[in-house]
Design a protein around this motif. Structure first.
Motif, PDB file in Angstrom:
ATOM      1  N   LEU A  82       5.631 -15.776   4.902  1.00  0.00           N
ATOM      2  CA  LEU A  82       7.007 -15.293   4.997  1.00  0.00           C
ATOM      3  C   LEU A  82       7.182 -13.988   4.221  1.00  0.00           C
ATOM      4  CD1 LEU A  82       8.914 -18.683   4.606  1.00  0.00           C
ATOM      5  CD2 LEU A  82       8.939 -17.219   6.633  1.00  0.00           C
ATOM      6  N   LYS A  83       6.606 -13.922   3.032  1.00  0.00           N
ATOM      7  CA  LYS A  83       6.698 -12.708   2.221  1.00  0.00           C
ATOM      8  C   LYS A  83       6.028 -11.528   2.926  1.00  0.00           C
ATOM      9  CE  LYS A  83       5.745 -10.952  -2.443  1.00  0.00           C
ATOM     10  NZ  LYS A  83       4.922  -9.793  -2.082  1.00  0.00           N
ATOM     11  N   MET A  87       6.745  -6.410   6.125  1.00  0.00           N
ATOM     12  CA  MET A  87       6.445  -5.599   7.298  1.00  0.00           C
ATOM     13  C   MET A  87       7.677  -5.339   8.157  1.00  0.00           C
ATOM     14  SD  MET A  87       2.730  -7.069   8.452  1.00  0.00           S
ATOM     15  CE  MET A  87       1.277  -6.681   7.460  1.00  0.00           C
ATOM     16  N   GLY A  88       8.862  -5.756   7.675  1.00  0.00           N
ATOM     17  CA  GLY A  88      10.097  -5.391   8.365  1.00  0.00           C
ATOM     18  C   GLY A  88      10.794  -6.518   9.090  1.00  0.00           C
ATOM     19  N   GLN A  89      10.230  -7.722   9.069  1.00  0.00           N
ATOM     20  CA  GLN A  89      10.882  -8.849   9.740  1.00  0.00           C
ATOM     21  C   GLN A  89      12.056  -9.360   8.886  1.00  0.00           C
ATOM     22  OE1 GLN A  89      10.155  -9.901  12.742  1.00  0.00           O
ATOM     23  NE2 GLN A  89       8.239  -8.757  13.061  1.00  0.00           N
ATOM     24  N   ILE A 121      12.819 -15.469  11.023  1.00  0.00           N
ATOM     25  CA  ILE A 121      11.486 -16.071  10.965  1.00  0.00           C
ATOM     26  C   ILE A 121      11.420 -17.355  10.146  1.00  0.00           C
ATOM     27  CG2 ILE A 121      10.344 -13.840  11.267  1.00  0.00           C
ATOM     28  CD1 ILE A 121       9.809 -13.788   8.272  1.00  0.00           C
ATOM     29  N   ALA A 122      12.514 -17.688   9.446  1.00  0.00           N
ATOM     30  CA  ALA A 122      12.475 -18.861   8.559  1.00  0.00           C
ATOM     31  C   ALA A 122      12.183 -20.148   9.324  1.00  0.00           C
ATOM     32  CB  ALA A 122      13.800 -18.980   7.801  1.00  0.00           C
ATOM     33  N   TYR A 167      -0.780  -3.790  14.168  1.00  0.00           N
ATOM     34  CA  TYR A 167      -0.001  -2.599  14.509  1.00  0.00           C
ATOM     35  C   TYR A 167      -0.014  -1.605  13.356  1.00  0.00           C
ATOM     36  CZ  TYR A 167       3.996   0.298  15.813  1.00  0.00           C
ATOM     37  OH  TYR A 167       4.804   1.360  16.126  1.00  0.00           O
ATOM     38  N   ALA A 168       0.182  -2.129  12.133  1.00  0.00           N
ATOM     39  CA  ALA A 168       0.184  -1.246  10.966  1.00  0.00           C
ATOM     40  C   ALA A 168      -1.183  -0.592  10.771  1.00  0.00           C
ATOM     41  CB  ALA A 168       0.565  -2.036   9.717  1.00  0.00           C
ATOM     42  N   THR A 169      -2.252  -1.386  10.978  1.00  0.00           N
ATOM     43  CA  THR A 169      -3.605  -0.839  10.848  1.00  0.00           C
ATOM     44  C   THR A 169      -3.866   0.234  11.886  1.00  0.00           C
ATOM     45  OG1 THR A 169      -4.414  -2.934   9.971  1.00  0.00           O
ATOM     46  CG2 THR A 169      -6.055  -1.421  10.847  1.00  0.00           C
TER      47      THR A 169
END
Length: 252
Positions: free
Chosen positions: A19-20, A25-27, A32-33, A50-52
């Protein structure tokens, strides 16, 4: 617990970690909980991928920009007949980019560009000679500082009899030295008998040859046959360069 402490299982800790990571990453946590463990893992993996990808693309573009800038400065130094500026730029690029990228992205393209512009009359013969002399000196310095000496297996780098263009073989020697070889450069235009003598004396495991000129040398095929015949069977013979394929039959 009985002492009013809140206890978490390993699964709880892993879920909190996911979760962290997802929120970093913007969620949004509210979105998402309610996801289960597998869905959270999938979401984080997608975001990380995506970030990579963005980071990799950005890094490639940045490196390409830097190499092109160094290449342009080097070429201008050649046109200005300024070997000191060429040396200084190559040294900065080696520190900034690393030696392997310097060789692949700057030195080799620079030599190709000089050759092309020389033939197209944008540069004179003297520009090519001054640049070659400075690059030769620079590569020699790299070889001295990169070599592992007696701590690595020995490779001899040279050009066979009649082949004068040595910069490609110097580049190979530096690359071999960085890779852990004890790379010894013998110079250019070396007869087969001399190469064999050095192999016997030093116990080298490999000999690398650079052939630049095309198939207009009637003596070279016999030199290659003589070299392979007298070299110990355990010594690997490596042949490269723009002109090597013109001697494919004898090399086979």
């Amino acid at each position: 617990s009985q002492t009013q402490r809140r206890l978490y299982s390993d699964a709880d800790i892993e879920r909190l970690r996911l979760l962290k990571r997802a929120t970093e990453m913007g969620q949004r946590i509210s979105n998402i909980a309610g996801l289960n463990h597998e869905a959270l893992e999938h979401l984080v993996a997608e975001d990380m991928g995506y970030a990579t990808s963005l980071y990799t693309q950005s890094t490639i573009l940045l490196e390409e920009s830097r190499t092109q800038e160094y290449l342009a400065i080097c070429l201008q130094a050649v046109k200005d007949l300024n070997p000191t500026a060429l040396q200084a730029t190559l040294e900065r690029a080696a520190t900034d980019l690393g030696i392997l990228m310097l060789l692949e992205k700057i030195v080799i393209p620079l030599l190709h560009t000089i050759g092309a512009e020389w033939h197209d009359s944008d540069l004179r013969v003297i520009h090519e000679r001054v640049a070659s002399a400075q690059v030769r000196s620079f590569l020699g310095g790299l070889l001295n500082t990169s070599n592992r000496g007696h701590f690595g297996p020995m490779l001899l780098a040279t050009t066979p009899l009649g082949q004068q263009h040595e910069l490609g073989e110097l580049i190979l020697a530096v690359t071999a030295a960085i890779s852990g070889w004890n790379a010894i450069y013998l110079g250019a235009n070396v007869p087969a008998g001399e190469i064999v003598a050095v192999v016997v004396q030093t116990g080298a495991l490999a000999v690398s040859l650079s052939i630049t000129f095309p198939t207009n040398d009637p003596c070279l095929p016999e030199e290659l046959r003589r070299l392979r015949h007298y070299l110990p069977d355990s010594v690997r013979l490596l042949v490269g360069g723009n002109g090597a394929w013109g001697y494919r039959e004898v090399l086979d």
